[in-house]
Design a protein around this motif. Structure first.
Motif, mmCIF file in Angstrom:
data_model
loop_
_atom_site.group_PDB
_atom_site.id
_atom_site.type_symbol
_atom_site.label_atom_id
_atom_site.label_comp_id
_atom_site.label_asym_id
_atom_site.label_seq_id
_atom_site.Cartn_x
_atom_site.Cartn_y
_atom_site.Cartn_z
ATOM 1 N N CYS A 23 0.835 -1.209 0.000
ATOM 2 C CA CYS A 23 0.000 0.000 0.000
ATOM 3 C C CYS A 23 0.866 1.254 0.000
ATOM 4 O O CYS A 23 0.591 2.217 -0.729
ATOM 5 C CB CYS A 23 -0.941 0.014 1.205
ATOM 6 S SG CYS A 23 -2.287 -1.181 1.077
ATOM 7 N N SER A 24 1.920 1.250 0.803
ATOM 8 C CA SER A 24 2.842 2.387 0.854
ATOM 9 C C SER A 24 3.445 2.647 -0.514
ATOM 10 O O SER A 24 3.533 3.798 -0.961
ATOM 11 C CB SER A 24 3.941 2.110 1.884
ATOM 12 O OG SER A 24 4.897 3.143 1.881
ATOM 13 N N GLU A 25 3.851 1.576 -1.200
ATOM 14 C CA GLU A 25 4.422 1.725 -2.538
ATOM 15 C C GLU A 25 3.405 2.283 -3.523
ATOM 16 O O GLU A 25 3.771 2.933 -4.513
ATOM 17 C CB GLU A 25 4.973 0.386 -3.024
ATOM 18 C CG GLU A 25 6.208 -0.061 -2.263
ATOM 19 C CD GLU A 25 6.664 -1.472 -2.604
ATOM 20 O OE1 GLU A 25 6.155 -2.053 -3.582
ATOM 21 O OE2 GLU A 25 7.528 -1.989 -1.872
ATOM 22 N N LEU A 26 2.114 2.026 -3.258
ATOM 23 C CA LEU A 26 1.048 2.560 -4.111
ATOM 24 C C LEU A 26 0.619 3.961 -3.684
ATOM 25 O O LEU A 26 -0.250 4.568 -4.297
ATOM 26 C CB LEU A 26 -0.168 1.626 -4.081
ATOM 27 C CG LEU A 26 0.030 0.278 -4.761
ATOM 28 C CD1 LEU A 26 -1.102 -0.674 -4.394
ATOM 29 C CD2 LEU A 26 0.129 0.451 -6.272
ATOM 30 N N GLY A 27 1.212 4.451 -2.583
ATOM 31 C CA GLY A 27 0.892 5.797 -2.108
ATOM 32 C C GLY A 27 -0.416 5.879 -1.351
ATOM 33 O O GLY A 27 -1.083 6.917 -1.375
ATOM 34 N N MET A 28 -0.797 4.783 -0.686
ATOM 35 C CA MET A 28 -2.047 4.800 0.080
ATOM 36 C C MET A 28 -1.883 4.004 1.360
ATOM 37 O O MET A 28 -0.943 3.223 1.500
ATOM 38 C CB MET A 28 -3.207 4.248 -0.750
ATOM 39 C CG MET A 28 -3.137 2.749 -1.036
ATOM 40 S SD MET A 28 -4.585 2.094 -1.898
ATOM 41 C CE MET A 28 -4.285 2.661 -3.552
ATOM 42 N N SER A 29 -2.817 4.211 2.265
ATOM 43 C CA SER A 29 -2.835 3.445 3.508
ATOM 44 C C SER A 29 -3.657 2.178 3.307
ATOM 45 O O SER A 29 -4.384 2.040 2.311
ATOM 46 C CB SER A 29 -3.471 4.286 4.621
ATOM 47 O OG SER A 29 -4.849 4.492 4.332
ATOM 48 N N MET A 30 -3.535 1.261 4.273
ATOM 49 C CA MET A 30 -4.382 0.066 4.223
ATOM 50 C C MET A 30 -5.846 0.454 4.323
ATOM 51 O O MET A 30 -6.693 -0.152 3.657
ATOM 52 C CB MET A 30 -4.021 -0.906 5.352
ATOM 53 C CG MET A 30 -2.811 -1.758 5.033
ATOM 54 S SD MET A 30 -2.364 -2.975 6.285
ATOM 55 C CE MET A 30 -3.869 -3.782 6.688
ATOM 56 N N THR A 31 -6.160 1.461 5.123
ATOM 57 C CA THR A 31 -7.550 1.916 5.245
ATOM 58 C C THR A 31 -8.082 2.346 3.889
ATOM 59 O O THR A 31 -9.188 1.968 3.492
ATOM 60 C CB THR A 31 -7.658 3.074 6.252
ATOM 61 O OG1 THR A 31 -7.253 2.595 7.537
ATOM 62 C CG2 THR A 31 -9.070 3.624 6.328
ATOM 63 N N THR A 32 -7.284 3.112 3.151
ATOM 64 C CA THR A 32 -7.697 3.554 1.816
ATOM 65 C C THR A 32 -7.879 2.356 0.890
ATOM 66 O O THR A 32 -8.870 2.270 0.150
ATOM 67 C CB THR A 32 -6.671 4.539 1.227
ATOM 68 O OG1 THR A 32 -6.571 5.670 2.093
ATOM 69 C CG2 THR A 32 -7.063 4.993 -0.162
ATOM 70 N N ALA A 33 -6.943 1.403 0.943
ATOM 71 C CA ALA A 33 -7.037 0.219 0.080
ATOM 72 C C ALA A 33 -8.307 -0.576 0.376
ATOM 73 O O ALA A 33 -9.018 -0.980 -0.543
ATOM 74 C CB ALA A 33 -5.798 -0.662 0.258
ATOM 75 N N PHE A 34 -8.597 -0.798 1.659
ATOM 76 C CA PHE A 34 -9.808 -1.544 2.004
ATOM 77 C C PHE A 34 -11.067 -0.756 1.648
ATOM 78 O O PHE A 34 -12.075 -1.338 1.244
ATOM 79 C CB PHE A 34 -9.811 -1.944 3.477
ATOM 80 C CG PHE A 34 -8.938 -3.137 3.772
ATOM 81 C CD1 PHE A 34 -9.210 -4.383 3.226
ATOM 82 C CD2 PHE A 34 -7.828 -3.005 4.586
ATOM 83 C CE1 PHE A 34 -8.404 -5.484 3.483
ATOM 84 C CE2 PHE A 34 -7.012 -4.101 4.855
ATOM 85 C CZ PHE A 34 -7.300 -5.336 4.296
ATOM 86 N N THR A 35 -11.007 0.562 1.764
ATOM 87 C CA THR A 35 -12.162 1.386 1.381
ATOM 88 C C THR A 35 -12.401 1.301 -0.121
ATOM 89 O O THR A 35 -13.549 1.160 -0.578
ATOM 90 C CB THR A 35 -11.945 2.849 1.819
ATOM 91 O OG1 THR A 35 -11.797 2.882 3.239
ATOM 92 C CG2 THR A 35 -13.119 3.724 1.413
ATOM 93 N N VAL A 36 -11.326 1.339 -0.919
ATOM 94 C CA VAL A 36 -11.454 1.183 -2.377
ATOM 95 C C VAL A 36 -12.081 -0.174 -2.692
ATOM 96 O O VAL A 36 -13.009 -0.274 -3.509
ATOM 97 C CB VAL A 36 -10.073 1.337 -3.067
ATOM 98 C CG1 VAL A 36 -10.124 0.889 -4.522
ATOM 99 C CG2 VAL A 36 -9.581 2.764 -2.958
#
Length: 89
Positions: A23-36
């Motif tokens: 997620c960090s490499e994608l520029g987002m948090s885990m929270t953002t990833a799970f929300t997406v």
């Protein structure tokens, strides 16, 4: 958008660490990833990637492998030499 709520679930520590890194490499948090992920599932009413069981671990295959293991243990297994299949490139 409605009121934000906390969602808690358990995950293997190594998996969490690996996901945080991705997620960090994608520029987002885990929270953002799970929300997406949650928004996409909600919108499409499906999981947008294959979720399947590895057929190796299917019940019939496990029974077959257990039988072979019993035969090996009893000295009843018969092994034959054969050519290895070519790997796909």
């Amino acid at each position: 958008m409605g009121r934000a709520v906390n969602v808690n679930f358990r995950m293997d520590a190594e998996l969490k660490k690996s996901m945080e890194q991705a997620c960090s490499e994608l520029g987002m948090s885990m929270t953002t990833a799970f929300t997406v992920f949650a928004k996409k599932v909600s919108r499409e009413k499906r999981i947008s990637f294959d979720v399947c069981v590895d057929p190796f671990y299917s019940e019939p295959n496990m029974r077959y492998l257990e039988k072979i293991a019993r035969d090996v243990a009893r000295g009843k297994a018969h092994f034959m030499e054969h050519e290895l299949p070519e790997a796909d490139e």
